[in-house]
Design a protein around this motif. Sequence first.
Motif, PDB file in Angstrom:
ATOM      1  N   ALA A 240      -3.347   1.438  19.606  1.00 59.20           N
ATOM      2  CA  ALA A 240      -1.915   1.476  19.297  1.00 59.20           C
ATOM      3  C   ALA A 240      -1.597   0.632  18.061  1.00 59.20           C
ATOM      4  CB  ALA A 240      -1.100   0.986  20.493  1.00 59.20           C
ATOM      5  N   ALA A 241      -2.209  -0.546  17.949  1.00 56.55           N
ATOM      6  CA  ALA A 241      -1.953  -1.405  16.791  1.00 56.55           C
ATOM      7  C   ALA A 241      -2.515  -0.787  15.523  1.00 56.55           C
ATOM      8  CB  ALA A 241      -2.549  -2.791  17.019  1.00 56.55           C
ATOM      9  N   GLY A 242      -3.730  -0.255  15.600  1.00 55.70           N
ATOM     10  CA  GLY A 242      -4.348   0.344  14.419  1.00 55.70           C
ATOM     11  C   GLY A 242      -3.588   1.549  13.913  1.00 55.70           C
ATOM     12  N   LEU A 243      -3.046   2.354  14.826  1.00 54.24           N
ATOM     13  CA  LEU A 243      -2.253   3.507  14.424  1.00 54.24           C
ATOM     14  C   LEU A 243      -0.908   3.063  13.860  1.00 54.24           C
ATOM     15  CD1 LEU A 243      -3.049   5.785  17.489  1.00 54.24           C
ATOM     16  CD2 LEU A 243      -3.620   6.322  15.110  1.00 54.24           C
ATOM     17  N   GLY A 244      -0.251   2.151  14.544  1.00 62.39           N
ATOM     18  CA  GLY A 244       1.050   1.672  14.078  1.00 62.39           C
ATOM     19  C   GLY A 244       0.964   0.937  12.752  1.00 62.39           C
ATOM     20  N   ASP A 245      -0.142   0.226  12.517  1.00 65.49           N
ATOM     21  CA  ASP A 245      -0.305  -0.500  11.253  1.00 65.49           C
ATOM     22  C   ASP A 245      -0.345   0.449  10.064  1.00 65.49           C
ATOM     23  OD1 ASP A 245      -0.253  -2.954  12.438  1.00 65.49           O
ATOM     24  OD2 ASP A 245      -2.396  -3.370  12.225  1.00 65.49           O
ATOM     25  N   GLN A 246      -0.848   1.669  10.258  1.00 68.30           N
ATOM     26  CA  GLN A 246      -0.863   2.631   9.159  1.00 68.30           C
ATOM     27  C   GLN A 246       0.558   2.982   8.731  1.00 68.30           C
ATOM     28  OE1 GLN A 246      -3.829   5.910   9.695  1.00 68.30           O
ATOM     29  NE2 GLN A 246      -4.356   4.811  11.571  1.00 68.30           N
ATOM     30  N   ILE A 247       1.445   3.117   9.705  1.00 67.52           N
ATOM     31  CA  ILE A 247       2.853   3.389   9.400  1.00 67.52           C
ATOM     32  C   ILE A 247       3.489   2.176   8.746  1.00 67.52           C
ATOM     33  CG2 ILE A 247       5.103   3.887  10.426  1.00 67.52           C
ATOM     34  CD1 ILE A 247       3.616   5.477  12.594  1.00 67.52           C
ATOM     35  N   GLY A 252       5.675  -0.855   3.496  1.00 69.25           N
ATOM     36  CA  GLY A 252       5.665  -2.087   2.723  1.00 69.25           C
ATOM     37  C   GLY A 252       5.522  -3.340   3.552  1.00 69.25           C
ATOM     38  N   GLN A 253       5.242  -3.167   4.849  1.00 66.80           N
ATOM     39  CA  GLN A 253       5.073  -4.321   5.736  1.00 66.80           C
ATOM     40  C   GLN A 253       3.593  -4.694   5.765  1.00 66.80           C
ATOM     41  OE1 GLN A 253       6.727  -3.077   9.502  1.00 66.80           O
ATOM     42  NE2 GLN A 253       8.578  -2.289   8.534  1.00 66.80           N
ATOM     43  N   THR A 254       3.268  -5.852   5.218  1.00 68.88           N
ATOM     44  CA  THR A 254       1.867  -6.259   5.122  1.00 68.88           C
ATOM     45  C   THR A 254       1.522  -7.398   6.068  1.00 68.88           C
ATOM     46  OG1 THR A 254       2.398  -7.793   3.325  1.00 68.88           O
ATOM     47  CG2 THR A 254       1.777  -5.551   2.709  1.00 68.88           C
ATOM     48  N   TYR A 255       2.515  -8.127   6.568  1.00 73.75           N
ATOM     49  CA  TYR A 255       2.236  -9.271   7.433  1.00 73.75           C
ATOM     50  C   TYR A 255       1.704  -8.798   8.777  1.00 73.75           C
ATOM     51  CZ  TYR A 255       3.011 -13.461  10.221  1.00 73.75           C
ATOM     52  OH  TYR A 255       2.850 -14.547  11.070  1.00 73.75           O
ATOM     53  N   MET A 256       0.580  -9.371   9.193  1.00 70.10           N
ATOM     54  CA  MET A 256      -0.042  -9.069  10.483  1.00 70.10           C
ATOM     55  C   MET A 256      -0.418  -7.588  10.606  1.00 70.10           C
ATOM     56  SD  MET A 256      -0.190 -11.998  12.079  1.00 70.10           S
ATOM     57  CE  MET A 256      -0.334 -11.683  13.837  1.00 70.10           C
ATOM     58  N   VAL A 257      -0.770  -6.953   9.499  1.00 67.93           N
ATOM     59  CA  VAL A 257      -1.253  -5.570   9.512  1.00 67.93           C
ATOM     60  C   VAL A 257      -2.751  -5.609   9.258  1.00 67.93           C
ATOM     61  CG1 VAL A 257      -1.231  -3.391   8.254  1.00 67.93           C
ATOM     62  CG2 VAL A 257       0.921  -4.505   8.840  1.00 67.93           C
ATOM     63  N   TYR A 258      -3.525  -5.283  10.295  1.00 63.88           N
ATOM     64  CA  TYR A 258      -4.985  -5.416  10.209  1.00 63.88           C
ATOM     65  C   TYR A 258      -5.726  -4.138  10.599  1.00 63.88           C
ATOM     66  CZ  TYR A 258      -3.573 -10.320  10.246  1.00 63.88           C
ATOM     67  OH  TYR A 258      -2.966 -11.517   9.952  1.00 63.88           O
ATOM     68  N   PHE A 259      -5.014  -3.090  11.017  1.00 62.17           N
ATOM     69  CA  PHE A 259      -5.637  -1.818  11.423  1.00 62.17           C
ATOM     70  C   PHE A 259      -6.703  -2.039  12.497  1.00 62.17           C
ATOM     71  CE2 PHE A 259      -4.766  -1.676   6.784  1.00 62.17           C
ATOM     72  CZ  PHE A 259      -3.669  -0.838   6.819  1.00 62.17           C
ATOM     73  N   LEU A 273      -9.967   0.025   4.877  1.00 62.24           N
ATOM     74  CA  LEU A 273     -10.499  -1.249   4.401  1.00 62.24           C
ATOM     75  C   LEU A 273      -9.874  -1.695   3.075  1.00 62.24           C
ATOM     76  CD1 LEU A 273     -12.531  -3.374   5.332  1.00 62.24           C
ATOM     77  CD2 LEU A 273     -14.281  -2.176   4.012  1.00 62.24           C
ATOM     78  N   PRO A 274      -9.710  -0.803   2.079  1.00 62.96           N
ATOM     79  CA  PRO A 274      -9.157  -1.261   0.792  1.00 62.96           C
ATOM     80  C   PRO A 274      -7.787  -1.933   0.886  1.00 62.96           C
ATOM     81  CG  PRO A 274     -10.246   0.845   0.503  1.00 62.96           C
ATOM     82  CD  PRO A 274     -10.210   0.586   1.982  1.00 62.96           C
ATOM     83  N   PRO A 275      -6.788  -1.377   1.609  1.00 64.25           N
ATOM     84  CA  PRO A 275      -5.511  -2.105   1.683  1.00 64.25           C
ATOM     85  C   PRO A 275      -5.626  -3.437   2.410  1.00 64.25           C
ATOM     86  CG  PRO A 275      -5.456  -0.123   3.058  1.00 64.25           C
ATOM     87  CD  PRO A 275      -6.681  -0.036   2.227  1.00 64.25           C
ATOM     88  N   LEU A 276      -6.496  -3.514   3.417  1.00 59.80           N
ATOM     89  CA  LEU A 276      -6.702  -4.792   4.102  1.00 59.80           C
ATOM     90  C   LEU A 276      -7.313  -5.808   3.155  1.00 59.80           C
ATOM     91  CD1 LEU A 276      -6.687  -6.336   6.841  1.00 59.80           C
ATOM     92  CD2 LEU A 276      -9.016  -5.511   7.176  1.00 59.80           C
TER      93      LEU A 276
END
Length: 650
Positions: A240-247, A252-259, A273-276
Amino acid sequence: MTDTTAFDWRPFLLRWSGEWADSLPDGEARGEDDEAARRARWLGFPPASEERIAAMEERLGRRMPPSYREFLKVSDGWRHAGGFVWLLAGTEDARWHNDESGLAEMFEEYLDEDAGPEERLEVDIWRRGLQLDVESDITHVLLDPQDVDEDGEWAVYTWASWRAAPPERHANFLDFMREMYREFHSLRSDRSDGEPVFVNDTTRKLDTQVEEARPEALRGGWERAEKALDEAKEYGRPRAAGLGDQIRRLLGQTYMVYFEDLVTDPRYAPDLLPPLVAEHAAHSYRDDSTLTFHLRGADDDLVSLAYATLDQVRSGTYRYAAAGPFGEAVERARELARWGDTDGAWRTLKNAVPLWEPLGPDHLAPLGWVADPLLGPLLTPERGRELLSTPRGGQAGEAPGPASGLDPGDLAWLAEPDPGDNRTSYRFVLVEGVEPEELPGRLADGDGTVLNQPVPFWEARRGSLHDQREFSSYDDRALMAVGRAGTGWSFAFDGDPAPFHRQRFVSPAAAASAGTRAVVVWSGLRTWHGEPFFHLSVARDGAEQYAFTYADGEIQKSGEIPRALDPSLFFGDLEDGAEAERSLLEAVTVEFGAHLPRHAIVNGRLHTFATRSWTRPPRNGETYAVIRLHRGAPRPASGERTGDDGPGSR
């Protein structure tokens, strides 16, 4: 707002208790109370009578908030509220905290001298709060009798020293208990080998939500998908976190986004991997010790890929690639962005999104492009929503309307104050009918000048100054960014020029116009250095046609100036320099049909090069200064042109 008095506590608490009991390993040693709770499938206690609740309120001197009162009528206390509160107070154990922990004094030390009443009120929670934690892992739970809403509900504050965060606020006791239920789920969902599989009606419902959110997101229904995924994430459901982080990343939300759960999957790593890594590079300050923390479970090959990508991102050489027709559109978009047409680049990229092919079933959108040095600056929250709303990955849906462009399509934006009001002077050259890569041959000395790799202008400026070893008061070689200035024009732009010297200024228009037409503008109507000025010169086939310079309140003109550009139309008493500047730039836009790409110049990456000097050499008797850097220390020198000698220094 939740009607807390209408909430039915008993089925909620029974479900929680049963799921807790089923999650315990067989044969595990546990205390007598916990074992009894497991057998009874009940984490609570007998209900409190109205008399017991009234006696509690008389003892404490306050009527309890509605949701806590209703809870007590079902269970007079609670075991295992989340993972760190082992016993929650009922009627007998609730008491005023009275800063028993000493935390009020500790938090006061962190207050600034100008802290406001609200900040001081938060500190005093430790003196006035009603303590509900009886047994816990150094976790405090306090009801705040001064943080009360219109329904009489008291806010709940929780804090634990090991969380290294300010106290967390919950609107009321019901919200707090729901959060503790989610915390219980989240902790149980991450099980180690040998423990029971954590499956129940709640997890099955949430996992179904996750499965349904995937095609919904691909159809363009990202808001509904995000809501479903966020709820599942709070319960710790896998993916759920990995899918939601893509959205979130495309918003433009980068804080605590780790896929998480997906970035270490070899199928998705090339795109996630590149955006992370790019976000790590932007905030790591060369400390890479935390990079692998977010790659737990990755094999050696993936870790090696992460560090290789990090090197490319830092050097500006990372290049996003994708398969099929979408990948071909990516290449076209990169070429447009390279020369400043960021709006065209975005349209090219977005229009190809329906052709994008996911790398696997959990891939919701193309993401690697946000780490590309040329494509990444295209992203804005509005454009992210536009991409997410576009059906893709073989799913059908209604395409969204286009987001508005970021470039105004004129020159007048240069008269608008930039953030920080730093752009007080600028200069640019427009050349008709030539490509941007031809500009060094027209504006620089020698045939060997080539364009530097695209970088933000401030970075190019810093790099040029770092390599420079000699600084002269008569030499004004401009570092200029280049690109396309609309149909049929190329530009060279300097957003931080040297001071303007009218007596020694030499317009580059004539040299730039060989076989074509060139326009030069240098504006300092809002400059902090000296009097306001503005220069315009136009040349064709190597000869200047007309020019004017406004400086020191006077206008100097040469040639036959078109009526629309006559400086007398713009410079009277110059009560409003910004208005004169805007009007002039609008007139230049109309006269030549060229514009400068604001987004690329301000936020993007463009090629740069150094021009020949914009000032003539010193004449006989004119003095000048040269500073040479020798072994890390400046060595000043001065010179004077005499006779036929060339410029020199001593």
